[in-house]
Design a protein around this motif. Structure first.
Motif, PDB file in Angstrom:
ATOM      1  N   LYS A 111     -22.796 -43.264 -28.225  1.00 20.14           N
ATOM      2  CA  LYS A 111     -22.567 -44.659 -27.842  1.00 20.14           C
ATOM      3  C   LYS A 111     -22.846 -45.585 -29.016  1.00 20.14           C
ATOM      4  N   ARG A 157     -20.032 -45.224 -31.599  1.00 19.05           N
ATOM      5  CA  ARG A 157     -18.777 -45.855 -31.173  1.00 19.05           C
ATOM      6  C   ARG A 157     -18.885 -47.375 -31.208  1.00 19.05           C
ATOM      7  N   ASP A 158     -20.050 -47.903 -30.846  1.00 24.83           N
ATOM      8  CA  ASP A 158     -20.253 -49.354 -30.956  1.00 24.83           C
ATOM      9  C   ASP A 158     -20.168 -49.791 -32.412  1.00 24.83           C
ATOM     10  N   GLU A 175     -13.336 -41.108 -35.258  1.00 23.05           N
ATOM     11  CA  GLU A 175     -13.585 -40.864 -33.835  1.00 23.05           C
ATOM     12  C   GLU A 175     -14.845 -40.019 -33.694  1.00 23.05           C
TER      13      GLU A 175
END
Length: 272
Positions: A123, A126-127, A138
């Protein structure tokens, strides 16, 4: 401690670093003091750690706040020599620090895949990618012993102070070999044994989570790489890293037993 218990300790440790409120403050995997290898520190301290690991000031300033958690033991980018258009897989990508540096080097025609087993780290990564607008990066959930990456995908596999945390290190190197294209390279920064750990250090769960108790010898790493099929194996131990490592567990003499190393090897080209 069996493999499942070891993995859970490591998962809880790094999940707690990414999202401190989720950690059990009573256990070895709670966020540590600034002196520990895996403990978060204030941003200036993290920047200084990164400089001492071989990152440049320009590299540090190029990533979003929160991407550098001070968890590495070297700079795999410095040995990877990435080129535009290449595909990179980062084993244990954490908050994305090395992924974002790799993404800059491979450019929009390239691709970076970060793999981590910790939901909280994913998380955070990705943030951070959203903040940076890093469209060529990715992050995938998975264990590095069982990479969620197809065969013959990567030009480079990189990793920074993660393989030592895994019970089955030989399997990690087999997986790295599998996902590399023929002629692809692995470039890893990790800790290695330079002298056998005393029993009280080798059996300490905090030092397992803290990148010490799981270190292997240079000879073991060389054997795992060769057995996986790699050639052109080079492992360069960095004696100067012992000063930094001493701060991971002050007063316990760990710097007399482990050091950072640059680990490089190549997957042979396909035969005609």
């Amino acid at each position: 401690m069996d493999e499942a218990e070891q993995k859970e300790l490591v998962r809880a440790r790094y999940g707690g670093i990414a999202a401190p409120a989720s950690a059990d403050a009573s256990g070895c995997c709670a966020p540590a003091a600034e002196s520990a290898c895996c403990g978060p520190a204030e941003a200036p301290g993290l920047d200084q750690k990164a400089l001492r690991m071989g990152y440049s000031a320009a590299e540090i300033s190029a990533v979003p706040d929160g991407a550098n958690l001070g968890l590495g033991c070297g700079n795999p980018q410095a040995i990877a020599a990435l080129r535009p258009g290449e595909v990179v897989v980062d084993l244990g990508s954490g908050a994305g620090f090395d992924c974002f540096l790799a993404a800059t080097q491979v450019g929009p025609a390239g691709r970076v895949i970060g793999v981590d087993m910790t939901h909280e780290m994913l998380k955070k990564a990705r943030d951070n990618a959203a903040k940076l607008g890093a469209n060529n990066v990715e992050f995938r959930l998975g264990e590095i012993e069982h990479l969620p990456v197809a065969d013959n995908t990567a030009d480079f596999v990189i990793s920074n102070c993660v393989i030592n945390l895994v019970p089955d290190k030989a399997q990690v190197y087999r997986e790295a070999f599998r996902v590399l294209k023929p002629g692809g390279r692995i470039a890893v920064s990790d800790v290695v044994n330079i002298a056998k750990l005393p029993a009280e250090l080798a059996s300490d769960p905090a030092l397992l989570c803290g990148c010490i108790a799981g270190a292997a010898s240079v000879a073991q790493v060389e054997a795992w790489l060769a057995d996986s099929g790699f050639v052109d194996i080079r492992i360069g131990v960095k004696p100067e890293s012992r000063e930094l490592i001493a701060g991971w567990a002050p007063g316990r003499g760990i710097e007399n037993h482990v050091a950072s190393a640059a680990i490089e090897a190549r997957k042979p080209d396909s035969k005609a």
